[in-house]
Design an enzyme around this catalytic site. Sequence first.
Site, PDB file in Angstrom:
ATOM      1  N   ARG A 240       0.850  -1.187   0.000  1.00 40.41           N
ATOM      2  CA  ARG A 240       0.000   0.000   0.000  1.00 40.41           C
ATOM      3  C   ARG A 240       0.878   1.226   0.000  1.00 40.41           C
ATOM      4  O   ARG A 240       1.972   1.213   0.590  1.00 40.41           O
ATOM      5  CB  ARG A 240      -0.851   0.070   1.285  1.00 40.41           C
ATOM      6  CG  ARG A 240      -2.143  -0.710   1.272  1.00 40.41           C
ATOM      7  CD  ARG A 240      -3.203  -0.080   0.358  1.00 40.41           C
ATOM      8  NE  ARG A 240      -4.431  -0.834   0.365  1.00 40.41           N
ATOM      9  CZ  ARG A 240      -4.670  -1.933  -0.363  1.00 40.41           C
ATOM     10  NH1 ARG A 240      -3.760  -2.400  -1.205  1.00 40.41           N
ATOM     11  NH2 ARG A 240      -5.832  -2.555  -0.272  1.00 40.41           N
ATOM     12  N   GLU A 269      -1.985   7.971  -4.331  1.00 39.06           N
ATOM     13  CA  GLU A 269      -2.491   7.480  -5.614  1.00 39.06           C
ATOM     14  C   GLU A 269      -3.991   7.775  -5.763  1.00 39.06           C
ATOM     15  O   GLU A 269      -4.716   7.820  -4.762  1.00 39.06           O
ATOM     16  CB  GLU A 269      -2.216   5.966  -5.745  1.00 39.06           C
ATOM     17  CG  GLU A 269      -2.940   5.104  -4.723  1.00 39.06           C
ATOM     18  CD  GLU A 269      -2.597   3.624  -4.887  1.00 39.06           C
ATOM     19  OE1 GLU A 269      -1.432   3.261  -4.684  1.00 39.06           O
ATOM     20  OE2 GLU A 269      -3.530   2.866  -5.211  1.00 39.06           O
ATOM     21  N   HIS A 287      -1.159   0.213  -9.534  1.00 41.30           N
ATOM     22  CA  HIS A 287      -1.881  -0.636  -8.576  1.00 41.30           C
ATOM     23  C   HIS A 287      -2.594  -1.792  -9.286  1.00 41.30           C
ATOM     24  O   HIS A 287      -3.829  -1.912  -9.234  1.00 41.30           O
ATOM     25  CB  HIS A 287      -2.873   0.215  -7.761  1.00 41.30           C
ATOM     26  CG  HIS A 287      -3.260  -0.411  -6.455  1.00 41.30           C
ATOM     27  ND1 HIS A 287      -3.582   0.320  -5.339  1.00 41.30           N
ATOM     28  CD2 HIS A 287      -3.387  -1.724  -6.092  1.00 41.30           C
ATOM     29  CE1 HIS A 287      -3.895  -0.501  -4.343  1.00 41.30           C
ATOM     30  NE2 HIS A 287      -3.781  -1.736  -4.781  1.00 41.30           N
TER      31      HIS A 287
HETATM   32  C1  GLV Z   1      -5.365  -4.628  -3.537  1.00 44.69           C
HETATM   33  O1  GLV Z   1      -4.632  -3.710  -3.354  1.00 44.69           O
HETATM   34  C2  GLV Z   1      -5.903  -5.459  -2.495  1.00 44.69           C
HETATM   35  O2  GLV Z   1      -5.738  -5.136  -1.312  1.00 44.69           O
HETATM   36  O3  GLV Z   1      -6.525  -6.470  -2.826  1.00 44.69           O
END
Ligand code: GLV
Length: 329
Positions: A240, A269, A287
């Site tokens: 993250r 982001e 991401h």
């Molecule tokens: C994506 O970032 C997730 O947490 O599945």
Amino acid sequence: MTKQKILIARATFPDLLARLESQFEVESNQADEIFSAQTLQEKMRDKDAVMVTASEAISAALIATSPRLKAICNIAVGYNNIDVAAATAAGIMVTNTPDVLNETTADFGWALLMATARRITEAEHWLRAGHWDKWRYDAFLGADLHGSTLGIIGMGRIGQAIARRSMGFDMRVRYHNRSPLTPQQEAHANAAAYRSKEALLREADHVVLVLPYSAATHHTIGAAELALMKPSATLVNIARGGIVDDVALIAALRTGRVAAAGLDVFEHEPALHPDFLTLSNVVLTPHIASASAPTRRAMVQCATDNLLAALAGRIPPNCLNPESITNNH
Ligand code: GLV
């Protein structure tokens, strides 16, 4: 009987949406607008359940103004976008989508690590720009993966899947986690050995971050941690934004304090710190670690199963706060 009302906050697979539409009064968002907190508040006010992604912040304030809400179903394994404590206090079940994305996300961690260590995107940009006129002995020299030491911070299901893949590269694995794995789990994870964060950062040739984001993990990697790493090291973040201090990382990449970084997630982001775009020793992706076609479908399917269970009065398979039941309205 009047149908229960649900909000699907973002665009999704039409056939999976149709399945929900056959059972519920569905407000969907196939135009994929990003709702402001105020719009989300208006849309959630009369809903029995909501399906969201990691991009939607479900705050205590939003929960407080959604009196009918019984379930918040995240289409993500991470759930730092949801105030779970507030949901629990309000008797609302929160679910995520674990397991279905472990292998796909681990694959991507490797893709990003290899692209970063071997400078693949940088080399491709150079080639596309028409610079390739001759073979050179020193063109785009990178770091080896095979035979090196891999450091994994966050040794959950995805971290362990990344470690297993390192067997084929004859790597040593060091890991840091809230709690050590069992000896059996360590053996399955390519004989991974537990280290303090500091020892791991000093020892690893490549560091991969796969830990959940919370106040406690904010800036797990900042200037002090980057200073411990080998100048030849690669850092990969598929966890993250906020786990890494982006400004400190940019400074470390610019001065060669670390060799390269592969980043799938960013502090603000989808906005990027503009300096990332000026650096050649960073691979940037939007991401997408879980974004294989089968896995993205499996995640929506999993969130759908969770929602169906919650609205049928059962505890969903991936309920994060079963204790919310006792506060049920
Ligand atoms: C994506 O970032 C997730 O947490 O599945």
